[in-house]
Motif scaffolding. Structure first.
Motif, mmCIF file in Angstrom:
data_model
loop_
_atom_site.group_PDB
_atom_site.id
_atom_site.type_symbol
_atom_site.label_atom_id
_atom_site.label_comp_id
_atom_site.label_asym_id
_atom_site.label_seq_id
_atom_site.Cartn_x
_atom_site.Cartn_y
_atom_site.Cartn_z
ATOM 1 N N ALA A 221 -4.824 -55.940 8.167
ATOM 2 C CA ALA A 221 -5.601 -55.353 9.269
ATOM 3 C C ALA A 221 -5.042 -55.827 10.601
ATOM 4 C CB ALA A 221 -7.060 -55.777 9.128
ATOM 5 N N GLY A 222 -4.986 -54.908 11.566
ATOM 6 C CA GLY A 222 -4.525 -55.279 12.910
ATOM 7 C C GLY A 222 -3.030 -55.111 13.132
ATOM 8 N N THR A 223 -2.306 -54.731 12.048
ATOM 9 C CA THR A 223 -0.854 -54.552 12.175
ATOM 10 C C THR A 223 -0.551 -53.260 12.935
ATOM 11 O OG1 THR A 223 -0.545 -55.644 10.056
ATOM 12 C CG2 THR A 223 1.287 -54.279 10.832
ATOM 13 N N SER A 224 0.391 -53.334 13.883
ATOM 14 C CA SER A 224 0.815 -52.101 14.581
ATOM 15 C C SER A 224 2.003 -51.516 13.850
ATOM 16 C CB SER A 224 1.262 -52.418 16.009
ATOM 17 O OG SER A 224 0.177 -52.714 16.791
ATOM 18 N N LEU A 225 1.805 -50.350 13.287
ATOM 19 C CA LEU A 225 2.902 -49.643 12.599
ATOM 20 C C LEU A 225 3.096 -48.317 13.282
ATOM 21 C CD1 LEU A 225 2.581 -49.650 8.687
ATOM 22 C CD2 LEU A 225 4.150 -50.966 10.093
ATOM 23 N N GLN A 226 4.287 -48.044 13.762
ATOM 24 C CA GLN A 226 4.509 -46.720 14.338
ATOM 25 C C GLN A 226 4.655 -45.721 13.189
ATOM 26 O OE1 GLN A 226 8.220 -45.220 16.275
ATOM 27 N NE2 GLN A 226 7.050 -45.802 18.078
ATOM 28 N N PRO A 227 3.835 -44.655 13.165
ATOM 29 C CA PRO A 227 3.937 -43.720 12.032
ATOM 30 C C PRO A 227 5.310 -43.052 11.968
ATOM 31 C CG PRO A 227 2.036 -43.205 13.421
ATOM 32 C CD PRO A 227 2.832 -44.233 14.146
ATOM 33 N N THR A 228 5.823 -42.884 10.758
ATOM 34 C CA THR A 228 7.110 -42.200 10.613
ATOM 35 C C THR A 228 6.903 -40.729 10.259
ATOM 36 O OG1 THR A 228 7.154 -43.144 8.407
ATOM 37 C CG2 THR A 228 8.572 -44.168 10.020
ATOM 38 N N LEU A 229 5.730 -40.408 9.717
ATOM 39 C CA LEU A 229 5.399 -39.008 9.404
ATOM 40 C C LEU A 229 4.245 -38.590 10.304
ATOM 41 C CD1 LEU A 229 5.295 -39.078 5.480
ATOM 42 C CD2 LEU A 229 7.059 -38.013 6.890
ATOM 43 N N ARG A 230 4.230 -37.330 10.702
ATOM 44 C CA ARG A 230 3.121 -36.828 11.523
ATOM 45 C C ARG A 230 2.386 -35.759 10.743
ATOM 46 N NH1 ARG A 230 2.772 -40.470 15.708
ATOM 47 N NH2 ARG A 230 4.893 -41.118 16.173
ATOM 48 N N GLY A 231 1.080 -35.732 10.831
ATOM 49 C CA GLY A 231 0.329 -34.723 10.085
ATOM 50 C C GLY A 231 -1.148 -34.832 10.345
ATOM 51 N N GLY A 232 -1.922 -34.649 9.291
ATOM 52 C CA GLY A 232 -3.374 -34.556 9.430
ATOM 53 C C GLY A 232 -4.117 -35.872 9.527
ATOM 54 N N GLY A 233 -3.403 -36.973 9.603
ATOM 55 C CA GLY A 233 -4.058 -38.260 9.838
ATOM 56 C C GLY A 233 -4.592 -38.955 8.592
ATOM 57 N N GLN A 234 -4.302 -38.416 7.402
ATOM 58 C CA GLN A 234 -4.801 -39.095 6.193
ATOM 59 C C GLN A 234 -4.171 -40.488 6.067
ATOM 60 O OE1 GLN A 234 -3.555 -36.002 6.263
ATOM 61 N NE2 GLN A 234 -4.887 -34.592 5.154
ATOM 62 N N GLU A 235 -4.769 -41.318 5.266
ATOM 63 C CA GLU A 235 -4.308 -42.707 5.071
ATOM 64 C C GLU A 235 -4.129 -43.391 6.426
ATOM 65 O OE1 GLU A 235 -4.057 -44.235 1.809
ATOM 66 O OE2 GLU A 235 -5.228 -42.403 1.632
ATOM 67 N N ALA A 236 -5.112 -43.222 7.279
ATOM 68 C CA ALA A 236 -5.135 -43.814 8.624
ATOM 69 C C ALA A 236 -3.873 -43.483 9.421
ATOM 70 C CB ALA A 236 -5.355 -45.320 8.526
ATOM 71 N N GLY A 237 -3.290 -42.340 9.122
ATOM 72 C CA GLY A 237 -2.117 -41.888 9.882
ATOM 73 C C GLY A 237 -0.810 -42.475 9.385
ATOM 74 N N ILE A 238 -0.870 -43.458 8.481
ATOM 75 C CA ILE A 238 0.364 -44.077 7.966
ATOM 76 C C ILE A 238 1.058 -43.121 7.000
ATOM 77 C CG2 ILE A 238 1.298 -45.897 6.489
ATOM 78 C CD1 ILE A 238 -0.506 -47.847 7.698
ATOM 79 N N ARG A 239 0.237 -42.381 6.211
ATOM 80 C CA ARG A 239 0.821 -41.459 5.232
ATOM 81 C C ARG A 239 0.026 -40.155 5.260
ATOM 82 N NH1 ARG A 239 2.159 -37.614 1.674
ATOM 83 N NH2 ARG A 239 4.307 -38.048 1.124
ATOM 84 N N PRO A 240 0.242 -39.342 6.316
ATOM 85 C CA PRO A 240 -0.515 -38.097 6.390
ATOM 86 C C PRO A 240 -0.118 -37.108 5.311
ATOM 87 C CG PRO A 240 1.123 -38.199 8.147
ATOM 88 C CD PRO A 240 1.174 -39.515 7.431
ATOM 89 N N GLY A 241 -0.994 -36.151 5.062
ATOM 90 C CA GLY A 241 -0.781 -35.149 3.996
ATOM 91 C C GLY A 241 -1.974 -35.205 3.058
ATOM 92 N N THR A 242 -2.363 -34.060 2.492
ATOM 93 C CA THR A 242 -3.523 -34.009 1.594
ATOM 94 C C THR A 242 -3.367 -35.030 0.466
ATOM 95 O OG1 THR A 242 -3.653 -31.663 2.058
ATOM 96 C CG2 THR A 242 -4.912 -32.448 0.161
ATOM 97 N N GLU A 243 -4.364 -35.841 0.287
ATOM 98 C CA GLU A 243 -4.274 -36.893 -0.727
ATOM 99 C C GLU A 243 -4.194 -36.298 -2.125
ATOM 100 O OE1 GLU A 243 -6.779 -36.561 1.426
ATOM 101 O OE2 GLU A 243 -7.155 -38.439 2.495
#
Ligand code: PLP
Length: 380
Positions: A221-243
């Motif tokens: 918790a609290g880690t800053s990760l710049q997202p590498t994929l852009r999309g619908g914000g699933q998985e807190a934006g780290i791994r967007p795309g329909t689960e």
């Protein structure tokens, strides 16, 4: 014809019955998009939350620190690019022991390679000396996929703790994030990120009798990760795309099952490993690579000096034994193994290197057959 003996469990595991059964309900009857608003979809969302909580319980972390990813390769890339993207002008420390998903990522970010000991472990002195005020990330796998060596993570974390303390005293706000690839170790070594003090860790599902192209990623918790994929914000934006809830259910079932079998399987594997090693030690021109003390109990990695490993593996296959040359985790390439080179093995030792990795179905009889077939292969 007798059933072939599979001794390449480090590259793939068959999906367990429990994992397949857990997937079933989501393939047809509960196929809904977990973000939809009707009741049936909300039930799937609820199941997803429960799956996340179940995985978190095994790792003893918060559910919000667990992310479901499309494989260990993706998870490793996400962390490396995410951290170095968030902290510009910082760099990462790693070694040649790392899996290709990490080593090849290093070609695209600022990085510093540290040395490896002859017995296949990261050199902690080299690691300590490489840390500067600009180091934001250290990547160290829990156990190596080729020689099975377990890495000195506790020692590394002592070094990291000191650096973090010094940074906080001197107001250096750059985090020193430690990422651990636990894909090979999870079956035999518990993964407790908070106890270790690490910031992220990945478990690849395809190595623990779960579905392939799926992984559990812990990020503190609290880690800053710049997202590498852009999309619908699933998985807190780290791994967007329909689960893919079915895939996630199969993965979490594999995590739970693996966790519950760890003690008994580790003991069984260790006995088989020692049995196999004692037989191999009596064979001329065969040497064992990597530490035997700090090693996964299912791994046997040898060099047959004077022989070509591709020919050995093909002969073994003809004799009903499926084994690997060096590492079968990467796409076939003629490049000699970076791991074995870093350990200082000679060209002949690398050329003659063969990996046997055991799993849940491996028996003493399988080992007898494999050793017999190896002896035959080296004679013909
Ligand atoms: N990390 C390790 C240690 C591995 O052994 C593998 C195996 O291929 C991977 C990552 C990559 O896993 P995947 O191919 O499932 O993405």
């Amino acid at each position: 014809m007798t059933k072939p003996v599979f001794l390449d469990f480090a590259s793939a595991t068959p999906q367990s019955d429990a994992s397949i059964a857990a997937m079933q309900p989501y393939l047809q009857s509960n196929f809904y998009n977990a973000s939809a608003l009707y009741l049936a979809a909300k039930k799937v969302k609820h199941d997803l939350n429960n799956l996340r909580a179940a995985a978190a319980k095994v790792l003893q972390v918060r559910p919000s620190e667990v992310y479901f990813m499309a494989g260990a390769t993706e998870a490793n890339n996400t962390v490396i690019k995410g951290i170095l993207g968030a902290y510009k002008d910082s760099f990462c420390i790693y070694s040649d022991l790392e899996h290709d998903s990490i080593r090849t990522s290093m070609l695209h970010v600022a990085s510093q390679k540290v040395t490896v000991t002859a017995d296949g472990r990261i050199n902690t002195v080299s690691l300590k000396n490489s840390i500067t005020d600009n180091t934001s990330l250290i990547v160290c796998m829990y156990a190596n996929n080729e020689v099975g060596t377990i890495q000195p993570l506790e020692e590394i974390m002592k070094i990291v703790k000191k650096v973090r303390e010094e940074r906080s005293k001197s107001n250096n706000l750059l985090p020193l994030h430690v990422h651990v690839d636990a894909s090979q170790s999870f079956q035999y070594v518990p993964l407790l990120p908070h106890k270790l003090g690490i910031d992220s860790a990945v478990i690849g599902s395809g190595k623990i009798y779960g579905p392939k192209q799926s992984a559990v990623l812990f990020v503190k918790a609290g880690t800053s990760l710049q997202p590498t994929l852009r999309g619908g914000g699933q998985e807190a934006g780290i791994r967007p795309g329909t689960e893919n809830v079915g895939l996630i259910a199969g993965t979490v079932a594999a995590v739970l099952e693996t966790d519950s079998l760890r003690l008994s399987e580790s003991k069984r594997m260790h006995e088989l490993q020692m049995y196999c090693v004692s037989k191999l030690q009596n064979m001329q021109s065969v040497t064992i690579n990597g530490s035997l003390k700090y090693r996964l109990p299912n791994n046997i990695h040898i060099s047959c000096v004077g022989y070509d490993n591709e020919i050995i593996v093909m002969k073994l296959d003809e004799l009903g034994i499926m084994a690997a040359t060096g590492s079968a985790c990467h796409a076939s390439s003629d490049e000699p193994s970076a791991v074995l080179q870093a350990m200082g093995l000679t060209t002949e030792q690398i050329q003659g290197s063969v990996r046997f990795t055991m799993g849940r179905t491996t028996t003493k009889k399988d080992i007898d057959k494999a050793v017999g077939a190896l002896a035959k292969s080296l004679l013909s």
